[in-house]
Motif scaffolding. Sequence first.
Motif, PDB file in Angstrom:
ATOM      1  N   GLU A 137     -48.480  -8.875 -36.018  1.00 26.33           N
ATOM      2  CA  GLU A 137     -49.922  -9.271 -36.444  1.00 26.33           C
ATOM      3  C   GLU A 137     -50.737  -7.979 -36.343  1.00 26.33           C
ATOM      4  OE1 GLU A 137     -50.856 -12.686 -34.302  1.00 26.33           O
ATOM      5  OE2 GLU A 137     -51.228 -11.525 -32.486  1.00 26.33           O
ATOM      6  N   PRO A 179     -46.588 -10.310 -31.018  1.00 22.55           N
ATOM      7  CA  PRO A 179     -46.716 -11.353 -30.277  1.00 22.55           C
ATOM      8  C   PRO A 179     -45.273 -11.959 -29.899  1.00 22.55           C
ATOM      9  CG  PRO A 179     -46.956 -12.060 -32.443  1.00 22.55           C
ATOM     10  CD  PRO A 179     -46.540 -10.563 -32.387  1.00 22.55           C
ATOM     11  N   TYR A 186     -43.108 -14.508 -30.396  1.00 21.39           N
ATOM     12  CA  TYR A 186     -43.107 -15.678 -31.244  1.00 21.39           C
ATOM     13  C   TYR A 186     -41.914 -16.663 -30.751  1.00 21.39           C
ATOM     14  CZ  TYR A 186     -46.388 -14.979 -35.014  1.00 21.39           C
ATOM     15  OH  TYR A 186     -47.277 -14.818 -36.166  1.00 21.39           O
ATOM     16  N   LYS A 200     -46.605 -17.147 -29.123  1.00 20.51           N
ATOM     17  CA  LYS A 200     -47.299 -17.765 -30.614  1.00 20.51           C
ATOM     18  C   LYS A 200     -46.451 -18.766 -31.238  1.00 20.51           C
ATOM     19  CE  LYS A 200     -50.272 -15.760 -33.732  1.00 20.51           C
ATOM     20  NZ  LYS A 200     -51.731 -15.736 -33.444  1.00 20.51           N
ATOM     21  N   LYS A 201     -46.950 -20.058 -31.344  1.00 23.49           N
ATOM     22  CA  LYS A 201     -46.229 -20.961 -32.046  1.00 23.49           C
ATOM     23  C   LYS A 201     -44.952 -21.096 -31.789  1.00 23.49           C
ATOM     24  CE  LYS A 201     -49.315 -20.489 -36.336  1.00 23.49           C
ATOM     25  NZ  LYS A 201     -49.921 -21.616 -36.071  1.00 23.49           N
TER      26      LYS A 201
END
Length: 528
Positions: free
Chosen positions: A51, A60, A62, A110-111
């Motif tokens: 990103e 990040p 993930y 992240k998510k």
Amino acid sequence: MTLGLGVVVTLPMALSGRHAFHQATQGDVVPSDRVVIAGDVLLDSDRTPTEGSELNWRVPCYALCASLLDTPGVTSVTLTGTNERGDAVKPISYRLVPKSEAGSNDVAPKKPELILQYLPEKQVIGAPEVIIAARKARENAVISHWALRLASDVTLSIVPSPPHHDLTIKMTSAIGRDAHGVGLKQLDLRDRGGRVLLRREYATADVVVAPLLLTPSDMLTRSGWELARTTLQAGNGFAGVQPIKVLFDQTTLARPPEPQDAPAVDRRDGVTDMRDRVAAALLQPDPQVDLALAPRWLATLDWFSMKDGDYELLGKVIADTRVTDLRPLFDNVRAPVRPQLRGAIIARLVNPATPPELRSSLDGLVRKMAPGTFAVSTADEIALLRDQSMRLNLPHLIERLSDQGQAAVPELVRILQADVQVEPWQRRRHVVEAVCRAFIRLGPDAAGALPDVIALFDQPRRPLGGDVSHMSWWGVAMVRMGRAIDEVPFPPKSTPQDIAQGRSFIVQAAERARNRPEWDRDSDKCVR
């Protein structure tokens, strides 16, 4: 001689293609038992999520990175490889460390809930809303697991990369772009010494047929000819090689937490714990560590099943200026917003310290409230609408003046006449469109504003919008307000056919707006 010439021409290309194919393939390696994932792990992927801007890529942690860190025995995860655009990413290492050691490098995964897409869906029988709620419950279990873990004794921190890695996970997804069309999807696990512990691959290549054989390049028109090719294949394809699914099946990669099976009224899950901790933190005068749980709790909200208690706490979270990250709230809006959030939203909007991006997102919630919510303006709403620098960024609050019916017309005219002078066009565009929507919705109730709109619409410089779309929708507004369709002007160079089509569009759109008062509730332009 012809046959020999065909062999001489095509055999080198065929052999070259087969050689490239066999060079790319290495064969599957199936372990006798699950591969233990532990120590310092290097995750090398040609699809590394990134990103940020091209000059400042960020990598990040993930979903897979989070699952690796959640695996017992894993001490760090280093991410490297290339992103989906083919840009090389700088290696970055993540480690879960005690909060006292985090320093300023603490981050959040992240998510992490996206890992669920690589696991089979739990069989749920029932209405669509039941199935959606079950899926959301699984996601919430992952979200709350990580949120509570990072709010307690550890934090996720960026650390220096270790000199050696105990395990290297390499994921390749090369599409056939070379001369031979070799495509390779591969998962490769190696230990510190380079020994292969697990490999799954699927490879294909289109190679030239020898001896010479021609086929039509276009099977429909047979307009040209090209060398015939055959497809080579290695591996079983296993759903296009989904490496993360293989990791769950063949390694000790930690599976994400699942919702408890007990009824919600009889248990305390992670979401309940987060909600209670956020509620307690909001009551404290000093900034609390638990306020950092607010964005993660917002990510668990399901607008279709929110309870009164959730709405009450949500209003407090929105209004509290110490909660600066409300982005998860806007990502999940899928149903009408209850009017009881009105006060909290307006309180945050009227605060001059509210960032422009957050102000715009909160204004979007204003539009999703039930019709009639803004039938009477509050003192803060009046202050916002009277401040031009504020209202230029609040088009939906302007639009909701239409809830007041005919009484709103003088204020809408005042706003239009003041802001239509703002330059450049992009600064006033959203306000002009909001007033247009309000007048279309009001229709005959806005007839008193028709002379003012006509005066602006007929000006040569077109302050209400210079393109055909804006002129058409203002035509709809004027027709709804009482102007005859034959009196709506069109650009001087319009052909009779253009005028006929334009008038047909305006009449039909005006009729739809008359029959469906909320026709544009979800539109970002004058209309859909």
